[in-house]
Write a protein that holds these residues in place. Sequence first.
Motif, PDB file in Angstrom:
ATOM      1  N   GLY A  98       0.837  -1.188   0.000  1.00 45.12           N
ATOM      2  CA  GLY A  98       0.000   0.000   0.000  1.00 45.12           C
ATOM      3  C   GLY A  98       0.870   1.236   0.000  1.00 45.12           C
ATOM      4  N   PRO A  99       0.301   2.401   0.264  1.00 43.46           N
ATOM      5  CA  PRO A  99       1.109   3.614   0.369  1.00 43.46           C
ATOM      6  C   PRO A  99       2.159   3.466   1.466  1.00 43.46           C
ATOM      7  N   PRO A 100       3.302   4.146   1.339  1.00 42.05           N
ATOM      8  CA  PRO A 100       4.381   3.994   2.328  1.00 42.05           C
ATOM      9  C   PRO A 100       3.928   4.201   3.768  1.00 42.05           C
ATOM     10  N   VAL A 101       3.108   5.208   4.028  1.00 43.07           N
ATOM     11  CA  VAL A 101       2.677   5.457   5.405  1.00 43.07           C
ATOM     12  C   VAL A 101       1.809   4.312   5.920  1.00 43.07           C
ATOM     13  N   MET A 102       0.996   3.731   5.028  1.00 44.88           N
ATOM     14  CA  MET A 102       0.173   2.583   5.416  1.00 44.88           C
ATOM     15  C   MET A 102       1.049   1.393   5.754  1.00 44.88           C
ATOM     16  N   MET A 103       2.059   1.118   4.925  1.00 46.82           N
ATOM     17  CA  MET A 103       2.942  -0.025   5.185  1.00 46.82           C
ATOM     18  C   MET A 103       3.721   0.182   6.479  1.00 46.82           C
ATOM     19  N   HIS A 104       4.148   1.402   6.727  1.00 41.72           N
ATOM     20  CA  HIS A 104       4.918   1.704   7.939  1.00 41.72           C
ATOM     21  C   HIS A 104       4.104   1.383   9.191  1.00 41.72           C
ATOM     22  N   PHE A 105       2.888   1.919   9.268  1.00 38.52           N
ATOM     23  CA  PHE A 105       2.087   1.723  10.476  1.00 38.52           C
ATOM     24  C   PHE A 105       1.494   0.316  10.548  1.00 38.52           C
ATOM     25  N   THR A 106       1.265  -0.317   9.406  1.00 35.87           N
ATOM     26  CA  THR A 106       0.802  -1.710   9.421  1.00 35.87           C
ATOM     27  C   THR A 106       1.893  -2.616   9.971  1.00 35.87           C
TER      28      THR A 106
END
Length: 262
Positions: free
Chosen positions: A198-206
Amino acid sequence: MNNIFMPKPYKILEIVHETNLEYTFRVEVDVKAEHGQFFQISIPKIGEAPISISAMGDNWMEFTIRKVGKVTNEIFNLSPGDKIFMRGPYGNSFPVNKYKGKDLVVIAGGTGVSPVRSLLKYFYDNSEEIKSLHFIAGFKDENSVLFKDDLNNFKTKFNTIYTLDKKKVDGFEVGLVTEHISKIPFDSFDDYNVIVVGPPVMMHFTALELLKNGVTEDKIWVSFERKMSCGIGKCGHCKINETYVCLEGPVFNYTKAKDLLD
């Protein structure tokens, strides 16, 4: 000598309007690829863009493209029977053999469903090769939902959670994908892997939420496109420190990806 940057024309077989901004193009091909790889797709004299494979079959591949700029604007003007220019495939792929015989969790956000769709369809058609598959897919709203027929099919063989960011709609939960990770029964798995796209911020928090739920870094896999231009490690646009995303990626184990995500 062959010019490795020279694309070839391929015929468009079918175009599916997934949403107002995303179309899926089925293209007749004479090359093979693996789940997670990408092509550089172009329009002569306009430009090119890296696009992940969203499905594949005998002599065809599908590419789900979002209308975001001059190249994709021109691609959206094409019709079945027209030619589209491509070169590839490039990059590495999801380690499918590592997933076989184990539990697999796939978490995708928005257009991040596209790069994992071919892998999901593979395990849908070959469900005996995997112990279980849990799939969380998150979208902004009901107008941005991709691959509706596939999502309905996946429900019949996978453990699925489909969610919209804020609005409750029949068949969907509410909230970001991170809010539903605790529903995955990680404690019941003997051996498993988790894919996050997904978007970088989504992958980071996931990834952070997965770690909170006891998932170790080596079990997490991500895929991301970062300014990939040449596709062969020459231009340097995708380089992060010493890593060329187009060569060593777009699929990374989180043990390395944690230092690469923006």
